[in-house]
Motif scaffolding. Sequence first.
Motif, mmCIF file in Angstrom:
data_model
loop_
_atom_site.group_PDB
_atom_site.id
_atom_site.type_symbol
_atom_site.label_atom_id
_atom_site.label_comp_id
_atom_site.label_asym_id
_atom_site.label_seq_id
_atom_site.Cartn_x
_atom_site.Cartn_y
_atom_site.Cartn_z
ATOM 1 N N TRP A 138 0.873 -1.211 0.025
ATOM 2 C CA TRP A 138 0.003 0.024 -0.100
ATOM 3 C C TRP A 138 0.963 1.199 0.022
ATOM 4 N N LEU A 139 1.854 1.124 0.372
ATOM 5 C CA LEU A 139 3.008 2.368 0.783
ATOM 6 C C LEU A 139 3.660 2.707 -0.555
ATOM 7 N N SER A 140 3.910 1.726 -1.186
ATOM 8 C CA SER A 140 4.616 1.965 -2.407
ATOM 9 C C SER A 140 4.233 0.800 -3.462
ATOM 10 N N GLN A 165 -1.087 13.479 -0.344
ATOM 11 C CA GLN A 165 -2.495 13.326 -0.572
ATOM 12 C C GLN A 165 -2.712 12.024 -1.145
ATOM 13 N N GLN A 166 -1.756 11.368 -1.778
ATOM 14 C CA GLN A 166 -2.569 9.993 -2.286
ATOM 15 C C GLN A 166 -2.546 9.043 -0.777
ATOM 16 N N ALA A 167 -1.792 9.204 0.119
ATOM 17 C CA ALA A 167 -1.800 8.398 1.298
ATOM 18 C C ALA A 167 -3.107 8.752 2.189
ATOM 19 N N ARG A 168 -3.456 10.096 1.956
ATOM 20 C CA ARG A 168 -4.663 10.638 2.706
ATOM 21 C C ARG A 168 -5.976 9.692 1.835
ATOM 22 N N ARG A 169 -5.904 9.737 0.681
ATOM 23 C CA ARG A 169 -6.992 9.250 -0.079
ATOM 24 C C ARG A 169 -7.133 7.741 0.403
ATOM 25 N N LEU A 170 -6.062 7.213 0.257
ATOM 26 C CA LEU A 170 -6.002 5.374 0.722
ATOM 27 C C LEU A 170 -6.578 5.299 1.953
ATOM 28 N N ILE A 171 -6.112 6.189 3.001
ATOM 29 C CA ILE A 171 -6.718 5.979 4.541
ATOM 30 C C ILE A 171 -8.073 5.890 4.265
ATOM 31 N N ASP A 187 -15.828 -3.603 2.514
ATOM 32 C CA ASP A 187 -16.046 -4.006 0.853
ATOM 33 C C ASP A 187 -17.420 -4.336 0.786
ATOM 34 N N ALA A 188 -17.971 -5.238 -0.115
ATOM 35 C CA ALA A 188 -19.106 -5.528 -0.618
ATOM 36 C C ALA A 188 -19.675 -6.727 0.531
ATOM 37 N N GLN A 189 -18.844 -7.306 1.018
ATOM 38 C CA GLN A 189 -18.997 -8.261 2.237
ATOM 39 C C GLN A 189 -19.065 -7.791 3.409
ATOM 40 N N ASP A 190 -18.898 -6.496 3.456
ATOM 41 C CA ASP A 190 -18.992 -5.712 4.915
ATOM 42 C C ASP A 190 -17.546 -6.115 5.548
ATOM 43 N N CYS A 191 -16.536 -6.408 5.060
ATOM 44 C CA CYS A 191 -15.201 -6.537 5.511
ATOM 45 C C CYS A 191 -14.323 -5.555 5.241
ATOM 46 N N LEU A 192 -13.408 -5.208 6.075
ATOM 47 C CA LEU A 192 -12.215 -4.231 6.070
ATOM 48 C C LEU A 192 -11.090 -5.148 5.329
ATOM 49 N N GLN A 193 -10.187 -4.446 4.859
ATOM 50 C CA GLN A 193 -8.754 -5.046 4.023
ATOM 51 C C GLN A 193 -8.222 -5.644 5.179
ATOM 52 N N PRO A 194 -7.594 -6.732 5.008
ATOM 53 C CA PRO A 194 -6.608 -7.292 6.131
ATOM 54 C C PRO A 194 -5.324 -6.443 6.627
ATOM 55 N N TYR A 195 -5.034 -6.456 7.760
ATOM 56 C CA TYR A 195 -4.228 -5.289 8.548
ATOM 57 C C TYR A 195 -4.486 -4.075 8.138
ATOM 58 N N VAL A 210 0.558 3.374 9.345
ATOM 59 C CA VAL A 210 1.769 3.667 8.570
ATOM 60 C C VAL A 210 1.577 4.742 7.574
ATOM 61 N N LEU A 211 0.358 4.681 6.914
ATOM 62 C CA LEU A 211 0.227 5.557 5.757
ATOM 63 C C LEU A 211 0.178 7.025 6.434
ATOM 64 N N SER A 212 -0.690 7.091 7.505
ATOM 65 C CA SER A 212 -0.705 8.305 8.165
ATOM 66 C C SER A 212 0.592 8.914 8.744
ATOM 67 N N LYS A 213 1.330 8.251 9.107
ATOM 68 C CA LYS A 213 2.856 8.619 9.455
ATOM 69 C C LYS A 213 3.395 9.202 8.326
ATOM 70 N N HIS A 214 3.205 8.536 7.142
ATOM 71 C CA HIS A 214 3.956 8.580 5.969
ATOM 72 C C HIS A 214 3.486 9.901 5.469
ATOM 73 N N ALA A 215 2.220 10.167 5.447
ATOM 74 C CA ALA A 215 1.415 11.534 4.962
ATOM 75 C C ALA A 215 2.109 12.776 5.683
ATOM 76 N N THR A 216 2.074 12.551 6.991
ATOM 77 C CA THR A 216 2.857 13.559 7.844
ATOM 78 C C THR A 216 3.975 14.024 7.544
ATOM 79 N N ARG A 217 4.917 12.825 7.477
ATOM 80 C CA ARG A 217 6.030 13.150 6.969
ATOM 81 C C ARG A 217 6.370 13.664 5.793
#
Length: 131
Positions: free
Chosen positions: A71-73, A82-88, A95-103, A110-117
Motif C-alpha cells: 500500500w505504501l509503495s 495526498q495519495q496516502a490520505r485518500r488511501l486511508i 467492501d461488498a461483504q462488509d469486511c475491511l482490508q486485512p491489516y 503507517v500511511l498516516s505517519k508517511h503522509a505527515t512526514r
Amino acid sequence: MNFSGTTKKADFDPSQGGFVSPLSIGVESHFTFSADGAIQGTTADGAHTIQILALDHASLVNDRAAAIKGWLSPKGKPLGAQQARRLIQALQVPDAQDCLQPYCEAIIQVLSKHATREERRAARLKHKGKS
C-alpha cells in the motif's frame, strides 16, 4: 501455520490483564504498528492481547510488513501525502461483504505517519524556496 495462539488463548486469565478484541471499536488506541510490520501495545490491555494472540509472531509481522509495503509503495513508487490520505479514507470503508482490508489498521497507521512526514517535508521545501 501454527501461531501457538490457541494454546495461549486457552491459558487466558482475565486477572492477568484485559483483552482487546481486534474487532472492537477504538482498537487503534491499544496498538501501534511500524512499516516493518512490528506491533506494540500502547496500553496494558493491548500488550496483553499481543501476548495472548501472539500478534508479534514472525509470520504475522512479515505478512503485515508485506501488506504495508504494497500500500505504501504501489508499483514500487512511494506515495505522496495526498495519495496516502485518500488511501486511508478508502481503507476505512468495508467492501461488498462488509469486511475491511486485512491489516487495515496497521496500514492506516503507517500511511498516516508517511503522509505527515511528506507534508512536513513539503512545507520545509516550500519555506526553503521562499528564503
